[in-house]
Design an enzyme around this catalytic site. Sequence first.
Site, PDB file in Angstrom:
ATOM      1  N   THR A 184      37.732  37.900  18.787  1.00  0.00           N
ATOM      2  CA  THR A 184      38.124  36.528  19.094  1.00  0.00           C
ATOM      3  C   THR A 184      39.397  36.486  19.920  1.00  0.00           C
ATOM      4  O   THR A 184      39.623  35.540  20.680  1.00  0.00           O
ATOM      5  CB  THR A 184      38.301  35.731  17.792  1.00  0.00           C
ATOM      6  OG1 THR A 184      37.121  35.862  17.003  1.00  0.00           O
ATOM      7  CG2 THR A 184      38.554  34.257  18.064  1.00  0.00           C
ATOM      8  N   TYR A 208      36.119  48.451  11.586  1.00  0.00           N
ATOM      9  CA  TYR A 208      35.493  47.235  12.101  1.00  0.00           C
ATOM     10  C   TYR A 208      34.036  47.542  12.409  1.00  0.00           C
ATOM     11  O   TYR A 208      33.718  48.146  13.436  1.00  0.00           O
ATOM     12  CB  TYR A 208      36.247  46.782  13.346  1.00  0.00           C
ATOM     13  CG  TYR A 208      35.880  45.428  13.895  1.00  0.00           C
ATOM     14  CD1 TYR A 208      34.966  44.590  13.277  1.00  0.00           C
ATOM     15  CD2 TYR A 208      36.489  44.972  15.065  1.00  0.00           C
ATOM     16  CE1 TYR A 208      34.659  43.352  13.793  1.00  0.00           C
ATOM     17  CE2 TYR A 208      36.188  43.732  15.599  1.00  0.00           C
ATOM     18  CZ  TYR A 208      35.269  42.926  14.965  1.00  0.00           C
ATOM     19  OH  TYR A 208      34.960  41.696  15.496  1.00  0.00           O
ATOM     20  N   LYS A 215      36.150  45.507   7.905  1.00  0.00           N
ATOM     21  CA  LYS A 215      35.780  44.168   8.359  1.00  0.00           C
ATOM     22  C   LYS A 215      34.288  44.219   8.632  1.00  0.00           C
ATOM     23  O   LYS A 215      33.818  44.922   9.521  1.00  0.00           O
ATOM     24  CB  LYS A 215      36.536  43.742   9.609  1.00  0.00           C
ATOM     25  CG  LYS A 215      36.118  42.344  10.084  1.00  0.00           C
ATOM     26  CD  LYS A 215      36.756  41.932  11.394  1.00  0.00           C
ATOM     27  CE  LYS A 215      36.197  40.586  11.843  1.00  0.00           C
ATOM     28  NZ  LYS A 215      36.715  40.163  13.165  1.00  0.00           N
ATOM     29  N   VAL A 236      37.902  37.683   7.296  1.00  0.00           N
ATOM     30  CA  VAL A 236      38.584  37.625   8.589  1.00  0.00           C
ATOM     31  C   VAL A 236      37.812  36.584   9.380  1.00  0.00           C
ATOM     32  O   VAL A 236      36.733  36.854   9.902  1.00  0.00           O
ATOM     33  CB  VAL A 236      38.600  38.987   9.300  1.00  0.00           C
ATOM     34  CG1 VAL A 236      39.272  38.854  10.662  1.00  0.00           C
ATOM     35  CG2 VAL A 236      39.320  40.035   8.460  1.00  0.00           C
TER      36      VAL A 236
END
Length: 313
Positions: A55, A143, A171, A211
């Site tokens: 993002t 991630y 994540k 998150v």
Amino acid sequence: MNLVTTRAPAPFGRVLCAMITPFTRDGALDLDGAQRLAAHLVAEGCEGLVLSGTTGEAPTTTTAEKSALIRAVTEAVGDRARIVAGVGSNDTRRTVEEAEAAEKAGAHGLLVVTPYYSKPPQDAVAAHFRTVADAVGLPALLYDIPGRAGTRIEPETVLGLADHPRIVGVKDCAYDILGSQKVIARTDLAYYAGCDEYSLALYAVGGAGCVSTVANAVPAQVRAVLDAYDAGDTAAARRGQLAATPLIELMMAAGLPGTVTAKALLTELGLPAGPVRPPLLPASRAVAEVLLDAYRSAKSGCQRPVDFSEPVR
């Protein structure tokens, strides 16, 4: 098989925002805007901020810009939130350099993405993460986002990495809640939902938190869901999650990247955002208006249906 029966500690807090990176009108890094947005998000309930993730437009920002962003945001929020720096590429050497730069800039932790495009096999994926974790003194989240990286961090690979003292969690954007539960049950890794629609579901089976991209717009609402669950009010948690669902769908699953929709909505709300960097293109005026309507419904606790007969553009 050893099962973990208690929730793993949340090393960076429960509610983390995957913060956008504000730019000026001409596309330069807007550090003043980043500080104002970060302070707002923390005041509204975010316990951590993830900078330079998906993002945050990590692929189109330089290492120098990422470091400047970390310094500016840590100055703005002080000890009120944990700062996690997104690092990573398809080059292990470059990823180590970014991790070292983030540590020097003052980040509290790292978010290390799976090497993308190259599609390394699982032993190479594990070696990559160990090399990065060995190079710095910061705790790291893996991630797992195969939809973008092209490669999954398979549950067995995560289990093999759980013994590293600085690999503290994941994540989770893999859309495999069974695989996530298997790892949660067998390790003390902190699992953070990286997909907003999974936040409550993953938390209910032992996740550490989320998150959240949607937290750019409704941080207090995102936190309220987990607060209600922790208080034992599962009905309120359910209501809050469902009330946010139309906004989650518009921002994350209606044909545009979350960066684009988050920046469009923040601009409508008068918060720092600025343009996206190419190759991304800004949302149309029509999209911004639909997002604003869904935002208002989420804030009021409504579950207004959204028509997705055609992709939102």
